[in-house]
Design a protein around this motif. Structure first.
Motif, PDB file in Angstrom:
ATOM      1  N   ARG A  95      53.863  18.910 191.061  1.00 48.05           N
ATOM      2  CA  ARG A  95      55.201  19.105 191.617  1.00 48.05           C
ATOM      3  C   ARG A  95      56.285  18.448 190.758  1.00 48.05           C
ATOM      4  O   ARG A  95      57.405  18.943 190.695  1.00 48.05           O
ATOM      5  N   LEU A  96      55.959  17.337 190.110  1.00 47.46           N
ATOM      6  CA  LEU A  96      56.962  16.646 189.300  1.00 47.46           C
ATOM      7  C   LEU A  96      57.364  17.453 188.076  1.00 47.46           C
ATOM      8  O   LEU A  96      58.516  17.401 187.641  1.00 47.46           O
ATOM      9  N   LEU A  97      56.421  18.210 187.506  1.00 45.28           N
ATOM     10  CA  LEU A  97      56.772  19.068 186.375  1.00 45.28           C
ATOM     11  C   LEU A  97      57.787  20.128 186.788  1.00 45.28           C
ATOM     12  O   LEU A  97      58.774  20.375 186.089  1.00 45.28           O
ATOM     13  N   LYS A  98      57.547  20.757 187.938  1.00 46.70           N
ATOM     14  CA  LYS A  98      58.479  21.768 188.440  1.00 46.70           C
ATOM     15  C   LYS A  98      59.814  21.133 188.819  1.00 46.70           C
ATOM     16  O   LYS A  98      60.877  21.713 188.567  1.00 46.70           O
ATOM     17  N   LEU A  99      59.771  19.951 189.413  1.00 47.03           N
ATOM     18  CA  LEU A  99      60.998  19.261 189.821  1.00 47.03           C
ATOM     19  C   LEU A  99      61.858  18.921 188.607  1.00 47.03           C
ATOM     20  O   LEU A  99      63.067  19.134 188.627  1.00 47.03           O
TER      21      LEU A  99
END
Length: 178
Positions: free
Chosen positions: A144-148
């Motif tokens: 999720r952090l990559l997308k965020l």
């Protein structure tokens, strides 16, 4: 990288809830004047409401003196959007059309998302997310952090962002104004 300590947005929300309780108890105290036991308890809760109101005022004064009140107000809605975009929602079952329960890793991850916050000033943006202890929850967070980060970089084009850094038990994304 220099990381200064900021007042977490959650600190100001808790006294606001108590202030709402204070108002409800004041109304109930007027309506329930005949029952002395409830009246005593309501006076106690009313005292807690006054103490929380004083806490709100102290928090607002601290934010005003540090010239961070406007930054705090500007950070409320991005924090709520951050929570909404990172949260794992229950899946809907194909057969019964009911929500399936989240597993332990997803619950741990959602707890970390609820504790995260977005802090925006005129010169920088900081996103702080606690790191879950559960390894499965950590893998969910990494995805999720990559997308965020991609979403944040596209949304705030006048800021330059590095990568998420783990500092202690937190993942921090720092962005500086160009």
């Amino acid at each position: 990288m220099n990381h200064k300590r900021v007042i977490e947005p959650v600190v100001v929300f808790l006294p606001l809830l108590s202030a709402g309780l204070f108002i409800i108890c004041a109304i109930l105290m007027i309506l329930i004047s005949k029952i002395t036991i409830l009246k005593f308890l309501l006076k106690y809760v009313l005292g807690l409401g006054v103490a929380s109101f004083i806490g709100i005022m102290i928090s607002l004064i601290i934010l005003f003196v540090k010239k961070e009140l406007l930054s705090y107000l500007e950070s409320i809605f991005p924090t709520l959007e951050l929570h909404d975009s990172l949260k794992v929602y229950p899946k809907v079952s194909d057969f019964k059309n009911q929500n399936q329960r989240l597993n332990r890793a997803e619950n741990d991850y959602n707890w970390c998302v609820r504790m995260s916050y977005f802090w925006q000033t005129t010169r920088n943006i900081r996103i702080v997310i606690p790191v879950p202890i559960n390894l499965d929850a950590r893998t969910i967070m990494d995805e999720r952090l990559l997308k965020l980060r991609k979403d944040i970089v596209a949304r705030y084009t006048s800021y330059s962002f590095g990568k998420f850094e783990q500092i202690g038990g937190y993942m921090i994304l720092q962005g500086n104004h160009n």
